[in-house]
Design a protein around this motif. Structure first.
Motif, PDB file in Angstrom:
ATOM      1  N   PHE A  59      17.801  30.900 -27.505  1.00 38.09           N
ATOM      2  CA  PHE A  59      19.209  31.158 -27.187  1.00 38.09           C
ATOM      3  C   PHE A  59      19.364  31.752 -25.790  1.00 38.09           C
ATOM      4  CE2 PHE A  59      19.844  31.574 -31.967  1.00 38.09           C
ATOM      5  CZ  PHE A  59      20.378  30.303 -32.091  1.00 38.09           C
ATOM      6  N   ALA A  60      18.515  32.686 -25.426  1.00 37.52           N
ATOM      7  CA  ALA A  60      18.600  33.298 -24.099  1.00 37.52           C
ATOM      8  C   ALA A  60      18.354  32.255 -23.010  1.00 37.52           C
ATOM      9  CB  ALA A  60      17.604  34.447 -23.980  1.00 37.52           C
ATOM     10  N   ALA A  61      17.345  31.414 -23.200  1.00 37.27           N
ATOM     11  CA  ALA A  61      17.010  30.391 -22.204  1.00 37.27           C
ATOM     12  C   ALA A  61      18.102  29.334 -22.088  1.00 37.27           C
ATOM     13  CB  ALA A  61      15.676  29.736 -22.568  1.00 37.27           C
ATOM     14  N   SER A  62      18.657  28.924 -23.209  1.00 38.62           N
ATOM     15  CA  SER A  62      19.668  27.868 -23.160  1.00 38.62           C
ATOM     16  C   SER A  62      21.019  28.373 -22.662  1.00 38.62           C
ATOM     17  CB  SER A  62      19.811  27.190 -24.528  1.00 38.62           C
ATOM     18  OG  SER A  62      20.255  28.110 -25.496  1.00 38.62           O
ATOM     19  N   ASN A  63      21.201  29.694 -22.652  1.00 36.77           N
ATOM     20  CA  ASN A  63      22.454  30.265 -22.147  1.00 36.77           C
ATOM     21  C   ASN A  63      22.281  30.911 -20.774  1.00 36.77           C
ATOM     22  OD1 ASN A  63      24.681  29.986 -24.241  1.00 36.77           O
ATOM     23  ND2 ASN A  63      22.921  30.594 -25.476  1.00 36.77           N
ATOM     24  N   ASP A  64      21.150  30.657 -20.120  1.00 43.38           N
ATOM     25  CA  ASP A  64      20.883  31.089 -18.753  1.00 43.38           C
ATOM     26  C   ASP A  64      20.905  32.604 -18.579  1.00 43.38           C
ATOM     27  OD1 ASP A  64      20.153  30.688 -16.122  1.00 43.38           O
ATOM     28  OD2 ASP A  64      22.179  30.258 -15.414  1.00 43.38           O
ATOM     29  N   HIS A  65      20.085  33.271 -19.396  1.00 45.11           N
ATOM     30  CA  HIS A  65      19.943  34.722 -19.308  1.00 45.11           C
ATOM     31  C   HIS A  65      18.483  35.063 -19.014  1.00 45.11           C
ATOM     32  CE1 HIS A  65      24.024  35.186 -20.627  1.00 45.11           C
ATOM     33  NE2 HIS A  65      23.778  34.589 -21.779  1.00 45.11           N
ATOM     34  N   PRO A  66      18.067  34.965 -17.733  1.00 45.89           N
ATOM     35  CA  PRO A  66      16.651  35.183 -17.405  1.00 45.89           C
ATOM     36  C   PRO A  66      16.136  36.579 -17.745  1.00 45.89           C
ATOM     37  CG  PRO A  66      17.977  34.958 -15.403  1.00 45.89           C
ATOM     38  CD  PRO A  66      18.863  34.616 -16.558  1.00 45.89           C
ATOM     39  N   GLU A  67      16.974  37.604 -17.576  1.00 44.27           N
ATOM     40  CA  GLU A  67      16.527  38.955 -17.902  1.00 44.27           C
ATOM     41  C   GLU A  67      16.271  39.100 -19.399  1.00 44.27           C
ATOM     42  OE1 GLU A  67      19.434  38.378 -16.250  1.00 44.27           O
ATOM     43  OE2 GLU A  67      18.976  38.988 -14.207  1.00 44.27           O
ATOM     44  N   ALA A  68      17.117  38.455 -20.194  1.00 48.86           N
ATOM     45  CA  ALA A  68      16.919  38.475 -21.647  1.00 48.86           C
ATOM     46  C   ALA A  68      15.647  37.709 -22.011  1.00 48.86           C
ATOM     47  CB  ALA A  68      18.134  37.880 -22.355  1.00 48.86           C
ATOM     48  N   CYS A  69      15.387  36.613 -21.309  1.00 49.85           N
ATOM     49  CA  CYS A  69      14.147  35.862 -21.541  1.00 49.85           C
ATOM     50  C   CYS A  69      12.936  36.743 -21.264  1.00 49.85           C
ATOM     51  CB  CYS A  69      14.098  34.621 -20.652  1.00 49.85           C
ATOM     52  SG  CYS A  69      15.254  33.316 -21.103  1.00 49.85           S
ATOM     53  N   ALA A  70      12.980  37.480 -20.157  1.00 54.63           N
ATOM     54  CA  ALA A  70      11.861  38.352 -19.799  1.00 54.63           C
ATOM     55  C   ALA A  70      11.668  39.444 -20.841  1.00 54.63           C
ATOM     56  CB  ALA A  70      12.100  38.964 -18.420  1.00 54.63           C
ATOM     57  N   LEU A  71      12.755  40.057 -21.271  1.00 53.13           N
ATOM     58  CA  LEU A  71      12.671  41.122 -22.274  1.00 53.13           C
ATOM     59  C   LEU A  71      12.065  40.590 -23.569  1.00 53.13           C
ATOM     60  CD1 LEU A  71      15.415  43.717 -23.024  1.00 53.13           C
ATOM     61  CD2 LEU A  71      14.204  42.605 -24.869  1.00 53.13           C
ATOM     62  N   LEU A  72      12.526  39.439 -24.017  1.00 48.76           N
ATOM     63  CA  LEU A  72      12.030  38.864 -25.270  1.00 48.76           C
ATOM     64  C   LEU A  72      10.571  38.427 -25.144  1.00 48.76           C
ATOM     65  CD1 LEU A  72      15.254  36.922 -26.203  1.00 48.76           C
ATOM     66  CD2 LEU A  72      14.245  38.796 -27.540  1.00 48.76           C
ATOM     67  N   ALA A  73      10.219  37.830 -24.011  1.00 46.53           N
ATOM     68  CA  ALA A  73       8.824  37.423 -23.796  1.00 46.53           C
ATOM     69  C   ALA A  73       7.915  38.650 -23.796  1.00 46.53           C
ATOM     70  CB  ALA A  73       8.694  36.642 -22.493  1.00 46.53           C
ATOM     71  N   ASP A  74       8.348  39.706 -23.134  1.00 44.46           N
ATOM     72  CA  ASP A  74       7.557  40.942 -23.112  1.00 44.46           C
ATOM     73  C   ASP A  74       7.437  41.564 -24.502  1.00 44.46           C
ATOM     74  OD1 ASP A  74       7.163  40.695 -20.395  1.00 44.46           O
ATOM     75  OD2 ASP A  74       8.720  42.149 -19.847  1.00 44.46           O
ATOM     76  N   ALA A  75       8.422  41.298 -25.358  1.00 39.94           N
ATOM     77  CA  ALA A  75       8.411  41.839 -26.718  1.00 39.94           C
ATOM     78  C   ALA A  75       7.613  40.955 -27.680  1.00 39.94           C
ATOM     79  CB  ALA A  75       9.846  42.006 -27.228  1.00 39.94           C
ATOM     80  N   GLY A  76       7.019  39.886 -27.164  1.00 38.35           N
ATOM     81  CA  GLY A  76       6.163  39.051 -27.998  1.00 38.35           C
ATOM     82  C   GLY A  76       6.784  37.763 -28.499  1.00 38.35           C
ATOM     83  N   ALA A  77       7.902  37.354 -27.914  1.00 43.03           N
ATOM     84  CA  ALA A  77       8.521  36.098 -28.344  1.00 43.03           C
ATOM     85  C   ALA A  77       7.581  34.926 -28.078  1.00 43.03           C
ATOM     86  CB  ALA A  77       9.853  35.883 -27.624  1.00 43.03           C
ATOM     87  N   ASP A  78       7.511  34.027 -29.037  1.00 44.67           N
ATOM     88  CA  ASP A  78       6.656  32.837 -28.940  1.00 44.67           C
ATOM     89  C   ASP A  78       7.324  31.823 -28.023  1.00 44.67           C
ATOM     90  OD1 ASP A  78       5.124  30.549 -29.298  1.00 44.67           O
ATOM     91  OD2 ASP A  78       4.984  30.781 -31.472  1.00 44.67           O
ATOM     92  N   LEU A  79       6.668  31.489 -26.916  1.00 43.05           N
ATOM     93  CA  LEU A  79       7.225  30.557 -25.930  1.00 43.05           C
ATOM     94  C   LEU A  79       7.141  29.103 -26.377  1.00 43.05           C
ATOM     95  CD1 LEU A  79       5.572  32.134 -22.768  1.00 43.05           C
ATOM     96  CD2 LEU A  79       7.900  32.499 -23.567  1.00 43.05           C
TER      97      LEU A  79
END
Length: 108
Positions: A59-79
């Protein structure tokens, strides 16, 4: 007895805290970094999937929220999780929608 077992099995597949999950998805869609950080701190599962296998990172990536993408990736989100509708990963969706900053964050 079989019906009861099937019913219990169905409920077991529902996320433990639906409100927490819904709030996580909504914060990712809107790019609400404060809410995302609080939800992650509270223990929200960043990899919980919708019925179509979309995740908060998707959802963050498809809605163009790079900071949210970084936060989620750092929190262990599966890419690498692909949704079952478009059959696309978060980075694939960001690329398809030409969200270059999200693509760069997810590559890093």
């Amino acid at each position: 007895m079989i019906a009861l077992a099937l019913l219990c099995s169905a409920f077991a597949s529902i996320p433990q805290d639906r409100d927490l999950t819904e709030a996580l998805w909504e914060a990712a869609k809107t790019g609400d970094l404060d809410a995302l950080a609080a939800l992650v701190e509270e223990g929200a599962d960043v990899n919980v999937r919708t019925e179509f296998d979309a995740t908060a990172l998707y959802f963050a990536a498809s809605n163009d929220h790079p900071e949210a993408c970084a936060l989620l990736a750092d929190a262990g989100a599966d890419l690498d999780v692909a949704d079952s509708f478009y059959d696309n990963t978060p980075i694939g969706m960001a690329g398809w929608l030409v969200h270059g900053d999200c693509v760069r964050v997810l590559i890093d």
